[in-house]
Design an enzyme around this catalytic site. Structure first.
Site, PDB file in Angstrom:
ATOM      1  N   THR A 257       0.825  -1.212   0.000  1.00 56.38           N
ATOM      2  CA  THR A 257       0.000   0.000   0.000  1.00 56.38           C
ATOM      3  C   THR A 257       0.859   1.262   0.000  1.00 56.38           C
ATOM      4  OG1 THR A 257      -0.160  -0.158   2.412  1.00 56.38           O
ATOM      5  CG2 THR A 257      -1.974  -1.073   1.121  1.00 56.38           C
ATOM      6  N   ASP A 322       9.102  -5.160   7.060  1.00 55.84           N
ATOM      7  CA  ASP A 322       8.282  -3.942   7.102  1.00 55.84           C
ATOM      8  C   ASP A 322       9.082  -2.727   6.634  1.00 55.84           C
ATOM      9  OD1 ASP A 322       6.139  -2.243   7.466  1.00 55.84           O
ATOM     10  OD2 ASP A 322       6.326  -2.120   9.637  1.00 55.84           O
ATOM     11  N   LYS A 349      12.638   3.151   5.263  1.00 60.34           N
ATOM     12  CA  LYS A 349      12.835   2.472   6.540  1.00 60.34           C
ATOM     13  C   LYS A 349      14.103   1.633   6.589  1.00 60.34           C
ATOM     14  CE  LYS A 349       8.193   1.749   8.500  1.00 60.34           C
ATOM     15  NZ  LYS A 349       7.266   0.677   8.929  1.00 60.34           N
ATOM     16  N   CYS A 630      -4.681   0.127  20.893  1.00 59.56           N
ATOM     17  CA  CYS A 630      -5.465   1.332  21.184  1.00 59.56           C
ATOM     18  C   CYS A 630      -5.451   1.691  22.667  1.00 59.56           C
ATOM     19  CB  CYS A 630      -6.916   1.147  20.728  1.00 59.56           C
ATOM     20  SG  CYS A 630      -7.157   1.195  18.946  1.00 59.56           S
ATOM     21  N   MET A 670     -15.689   2.289  18.911  1.00 61.27           N
ATOM     22  CA  MET A 670     -15.378   0.971  19.478  1.00 61.27           C
ATOM     23  C   MET A 670     -16.160  -0.076  18.699  1.00 61.27           C
ATOM     24  SD  MET A 670     -13.766  -0.930  21.534  1.00 61.27           S
ATOM     25  CE  MET A 670     -13.942  -2.698  21.707  1.00 61.27           C
TER      26      MET A 670
END
Length: 703
Positions: A257, A322, A349, A630, A670
């Site tokens: 992406t 990654d 990266k 989260c 949520m």
């Protein structure tokens, strides 16, 4: 005779009015004029350099920089402030920028007064599909229109004068997959291009171009091939398919992406796009026979008129760590070995700083800008990294690798200063243990990297024999000044980050920090000349502009996103509420107001509910996999903007199953986890949280 002159004058007035551009109008001619007073793109100018020639604020007087105004940008769902990661665009005294979920704000850039705002109706359940918060990294402003991508996949075109929606395009090919949008759109010729996020969740990346005026789709460029049983959509995918195993795990999409800042060269008519990481990370599950896996971790040069690929350069063939190449792309005209070159620069990266010829894609140079142990160097003849033992597959043996999966440089923009010839880069050197599970299965709406995170952080257990020196275990972060011509460090200022994106002016470098400071450095030496505490973490790159002869510097500040999560030892920022805002500074300004102090939340007595001790270990694992991203850790150092689940009131405990499985709080962001968790899983998580709350409550009562 008088009538003749009257009608002539009337014609001139009407003609002038018809051709007078409204405020905030940006086009190619204006970009080429490079008006110093404004900040016309996310990167400031057409070369995306995050640089301004404004020098009213300079090394001699920056000590007098102070607060000018602030704007509350807490556009959110469920009354939860979110991270802000955009760099505002400023034209003709108007500031345009984006906030969480894809909200847009138009402000008087002199006072901060809101002129209009746009708050999209976003499906709040998409928060589950967002790896790194519901952030948005900017808008594009072009010929009286403002373009923005929403988290749930729509490209919206707004009237720059009043914020009314002119058109909206659904950019997602498959809404059963966990796509999101966090990137800024990029205007290139007659089209506006947008990418997407979600590689970690197992999707197939692509970018799409739309007509600037009508929103009609002009072309779509898939970044990785699909299942060969369905055929290839383009010549580029035919080429890419040869670099993948025909028996690849096509259900996982492959990743790739594109979610960073792109760039456009109008003279060459080339659109430059950086692409992302693999899904899943281990290639032996993704493409079992290996292969380069085009076009993962690539820089693509695309003809925006046709959507055809002109050239590509892959930074990390067969990507397994990654190591995205979605970091911001910077264009510049420099002299190398006595010859003028039109170059493209990127610090992805993987730890190498790349300088390419932006017309041809020729690799000019590539050197390590941070610690790298997975490759010894990049072969300039082949353009490929030369792998070390640490760069071999971690399939059968856990590996200690530098940089870690967060990279030597993530999304926070670097800047290039033509005055000093230096690039200013938020750099970090962090080791990472890479360990994978023995099997792999794609799962909806969750992390599909297939890394065994729980085991990876048991550092000594797996890789003690691979530690060669102290640097293999130490995390360091800095503001780095890099010379792209000589490929050497000019200076390095250690600052303990990870810190925000940079913006430079002839004598200065501006950068916010995770811990709430807005710092200004000498561009030539790195000396810190000014530091202003704001009380909010700052990851976005600043902007600067001039109105009525007065220079301003502005930055978006709010805690949120992957880069401001986690544990900050002794951080003063813990004391303040997370107030999402835009803050502007000027010479002679005042003291910067701080957010309200946090009100301590006591741990309530746990309800009289049964705790299944036999489920605690399972519950801890599930919490770390699904909830930690989260809700974070527990106790006094809980810094997440989401509730500390070790302090739930009794009512929330009674509704725990309905919250997780029925989504009764989905409108607050949520979402339901019914496609991922069973009732037994929820019971295990609940028992773990009840146990944790009981321990913390008992501890608080003993003080």
């Amino acid at each position: 005779m008088k009538n003749k002159w009257y009608f002539l004058l009337l014609f001139v007035v009407i003609f002038s009015c018809q051709n007078e551009k409204p405020k905030g109008w940006i086009d190619q001619a204006r970009l080429q004029d490079r008006q110093a007073a404004d900040w016309l793109t996310t990167g400031g100018n057409q070369n995306m350099q995050h640089y301004s020639p404004l020098d009213q604020i300079n090394a001699g007087n920056v000590k007098d920089l102070g607060f000018a105004w602030e704007y509350d940008a807490s556009s959110h769902i469920g009354n939860v402030p979110r991270g802000l990661e955009a760099t505002p665009i400023v034209a003709d005294g108007i500031m345009y920028t984006s906030g969480a979920w894809g909200a847009v704000f138009a402000l008087d850039a002199k006072t901060g007064k809101e002129l209009w705002s746009f708050k999209p109706k976003v499906d709040p359940s998409y928060v589950r599909r967002s790896c790194c918060d519901v952030v948005n990294r900017g808008v594009a402003v072009w010929e009286g229109k403002v373009y923005v991508g929403t988290l749930d996949g729509f490209l919206i075109c707004l009237d720059a004068q009043d914020g009314k929606v002119l058109w909206s395009a659904d950019t997602f090919t498959d809404r059963t997959k966990a796509y999101t949008i966090t990137s800024p759109p990029q205007v290139a010729g007659s089209i506006v291009m947008i990418g997407n996020s979600g590689s970690e969740f197992g999707v197939r990346g692509y970018v799409t171009a739309y007509d600037l005026k009508t929103g009609e789709q002009k072309w779509r460029f898939f970044i990785v091939p699909g299942d060969p049983a369905n055929g290839n959509e383009s010549p580029e995918m035919e080429i890419a398919a040869k670099t993948w195993d025909p028996k690849s795990h096509w259900q996982s999409g492959g990743g790739g992406t594109s979610w960073g800042e792109s760039a456009y060269d109008a003279e060459l008519n080339l659109l430059y796009v950086g692409t992302g990481n693999a899904a899943p990370y281990p290639i032996w599950f993704r493409s079992p026979s290996g292969g380069d896996n085009l076009y993962l971790a690539c820089i693509l040069a695309i003809n925006p008129d046709t959507g055809r690929l002109v050239w590509h350069y892959q930074t990390t063939p067969g990507e397994i760590w990654d190591y995205t190449a979605t970091q911001n792309i910077v264009l510049a005209d420099v002299e190398i070995k006595g010859k003028p070159r039109k170059i493209l620069m990127q610090a992805p990266k993987n730890g190498f700083f790349y300088v390419l010829d932006r017309a041809t894609g020729e690799l000019i140079s590539a050197e390590k800008y941070t610690r790298v142990n997975w490759a010894s160097h990049v072969d300039l003849k082949t353009g490929r990294p030369v792998l070390t033992e640490q760069g071999q597959w971690y399939k059968d043996k856990t590996k200690l690798v530098v940089p870690y999966l967060g990279g030597g440089h993530v999304w926070q923009p670097m800047s290039f200063n033509p005055n000093t010839g230096l690039v200013y880069l938020p750099e970090r050197s962090v080791p990472q243990v890479f360990k994978t599970f023995d099997t792999y299965q794609w799962l909806p709406d969750v992390d599909n990297t297939n890394l065994d995170y729980a085991e990876m952080y048991k550092f000594r257990k797996h890789v003690l024999d691979q530690v060669k020196n102290s640097e293999d275990t130490i995390r360091t972060e800095s503001l780095l000044a890099w010379n792209p011509v000589t490929q050497q460090v000019a200076w390095k200022f250690p600052d303990g980050g990870p810190d925000g994106g940079t913006m430079s002016t002839p004598e200065l470098v501006f950068q916010g920090t995770r811990t709430g400071y807005f710092n200004v450095h000498n561009a030539k030496t790195g000396e810190k000349l000014k530091s202003i505490f704001t009380g909010n973490g700052i990851m976005a790159a600043p902007t600067t502009y001039s109105i009525d002869g007065e220079q301003y510097v502005a930055v978006m500040a709010a805690y949120g996103g992957a880069e401001t999560s986690g544990y900050l030892p002794d951080a003063v920022i813990y004391q303040y509420e997370n107030k999402a805002r835009i803050i502007a500074f000027k010479l002679g300004g005042g003291e910067t107001p701080l957010p309200p102090k946090k009100k301590p939340v006591e741990t309530p007595a746990p309800p009289a509910m049964k705790i299944r001790e036999d489920l605690i270990e399972r519950g801890a694992y599930l919490y770390n996999f699904y909830c930690d991203i989260c809700h974070g850790k527990f106790g006094d150092r809980h810094l997440s903007q989401h509730p500390d689940l070790s302090k739930l009131p009794e009512a929330k405990h009674l509704l725990f199953n309905d919250i997780l499985l029925k989504g009764i709080l989905s409108q607050n962001g949520m979402a339901s986890f019914s496609n991922s968790l069973s009732e037994a899983d929820v019971e295990a998580i609940h028992s773990f949280l009840l146990k944790k709350q009981t321990e913390l409550y008992t501890k608080s009562q003993s003080k």
